[in-house]
Design a protein around this motif. Sequence first.
Motif, short mmCIF file in Angstrom:
data_model
loop_
_atom_site.label_atom_id
_atom_site.label_comp_id
_atom_site.label_asym_id
_atom_site.label_seq_id
_atom_site.Cartn_x
_atom_site.Cartn_y
_atom_site.Cartn_z
N LEU A 214 0.83 -1.19 0.00
CA LEU A 214 0.00 0.00 0.00
C LEU A 214 0.87 1.25 0.00
O LEU A 214 1.83 1.35 0.77
CB LEU A 214 -0.90 0.03 1.24
N GLU A 218 -2.76 5.43 -0.15
CA GLU A 218 -3.75 4.38 0.10
C GLU A 218 -3.94 4.15 1.59
O GLU A 218 -5.07 3.95 2.06
CB GLU A 218 -3.31 3.09 -0.60
N ILE A 222 -7.55 4.74 3.77
CA ILE A 222 -8.13 3.73 4.66
C ILE A 222 -8.36 4.32 6.05
O ILE A 222 -9.38 4.07 6.70
CB ILE A 222 -7.23 2.49 4.73
N ARG A 244 -7.86 -3.43 9.75
CA ARG A 244 -8.30 -2.98 8.42
C ARG A 244 -7.10 -2.72 7.50
O ARG A 244 -7.11 -3.10 6.33
CB ARG A 244 -9.15 -1.71 8.56
N LEU A 245 -6.06 -2.11 8.04
CA LEU A 245 -4.87 -1.84 7.24
C LEU A 245 -4.16 -3.13 6.86
O LEU A 245 -3.75 -3.31 5.71
CB LEU A 245 -3.93 -0.92 8.01
N ASN A 247 -5.41 -6.14 6.65
CA ASN A 247 -6.25 -6.89 5.70
C ASN A 247 -6.16 -6.30 4.29
O ASN A 247 -6.17 -7.04 3.30
CB ASN A 247 -7.70 -6.90 6.17
N ALA A 248 -6.06 -4.98 4.21
CA ALA A 248 -5.94 -4.34 2.90
C ALA A 248 -4.63 -4.71 2.24
O ALA A 248 -4.57 -4.93 1.02
CB ALA A 248 -6.05 -2.82 3.05
N ALA A 251 -5.01 -8.23 0.95
CA ALA A 251 -5.85 -8.24 -0.24
C ALA A 251 -5.11 -7.71 -1.46
O ALA A 251 -5.40 -8.12 -2.59
CB ALA A 251 -7.11 -7.40 0.02
N ALA A 252 -4.14 -6.82 -1.24
CA ALA A 252 -3.38 -6.25 -2.34
C ALA A 252 -2.24 -7.15 -2.81
O ALA A 252 -1.55 -6.83 -3.78
CB ALA A 252 -2.80 -4.90 -1.92
#
Length: 298
Positions: A214, A218, A222, A244-245, A247-248, A251-252
């Motif tokens: 990220l 980005e 978030i 949340r960070l 997990n992002a 996911a990336a």
Amino acid sequence: MSLDVRHELSLPHVSALFRHSAHSDRGAVRKLNEDSYLASVPLFVVADGMGGHAFGDRASQAAIGAFSTAFETDAPASAQRILDTVRLANEAVLELTADEGPGGAISGTTLAGMAFVDVGGDDNYHWMAFNVGDSRIYSWDGRTLAQMSVDHSAVQELVDLGHITKREAERHPDRNVVTRALGADTEVDPDVWLLPAKGHQTFLLCSDGLTKELSDDEIARIIVFHHSEQLRDSDALPLTLAERLANAAIAAGGSDNVTVVVVESDLVGPATAANGSIDDTVDRDAMAYNLEETRPRG
């Protein structure tokens, strides 16, 4: 592994209120999580065991272990003790290599931390930041995410020399090469600096598993999204900001272990000025010389 905690320190003339969240995950590719962290007032630390080295997980655990046993949880830390413990953490990592004998495996880890410290004098509370390697420390003022630490890495040196841009550094083939780490030498050279504790402050610590996936923009988006949800209904949030960070990042791509620690602090009381801040003056006579002079290298 996740954490979401609120804590209050009742200090002379002021109360320090803390909320912190933390999350660590092995990511989508790695079989082992070599990251470790400590999140307990007054100390927040992230350690990233060096990828490609044997016992990276043990190295990060040894470094965090040195800190977890050295500080009380109901009082500000001593700035000098932080420096001493960085050295002890380095010795602990070096011992892992020594245990393997000549020609044994080499262990190493990065280190990035924020400590709430009393530097002497009346109500002279500060945040002390320290880092070795490329795990990062950011500040968030409600609008802007600012990287406080300077990466100790081969690509950062190229950026500093003007040979590549920061954007090019994000995809450079040597982006995983660190130039400083715990366990790399008998002497450790952390960047150290002090920030006056004032009003409301937010800091984010992370291993490079977050910043590989990220961009700073980005990450900032978030944070804004999370806080907007928090304003609507703080009791209904399914995830902490740290989760949340992380997990992002997974996911990336999740190409590396990812660890995130977010800490918010508020100083409340008569010592707090009308504008929400306290006196920025540092009692120089009460500070070690190296704390006064050391700054992140850029």
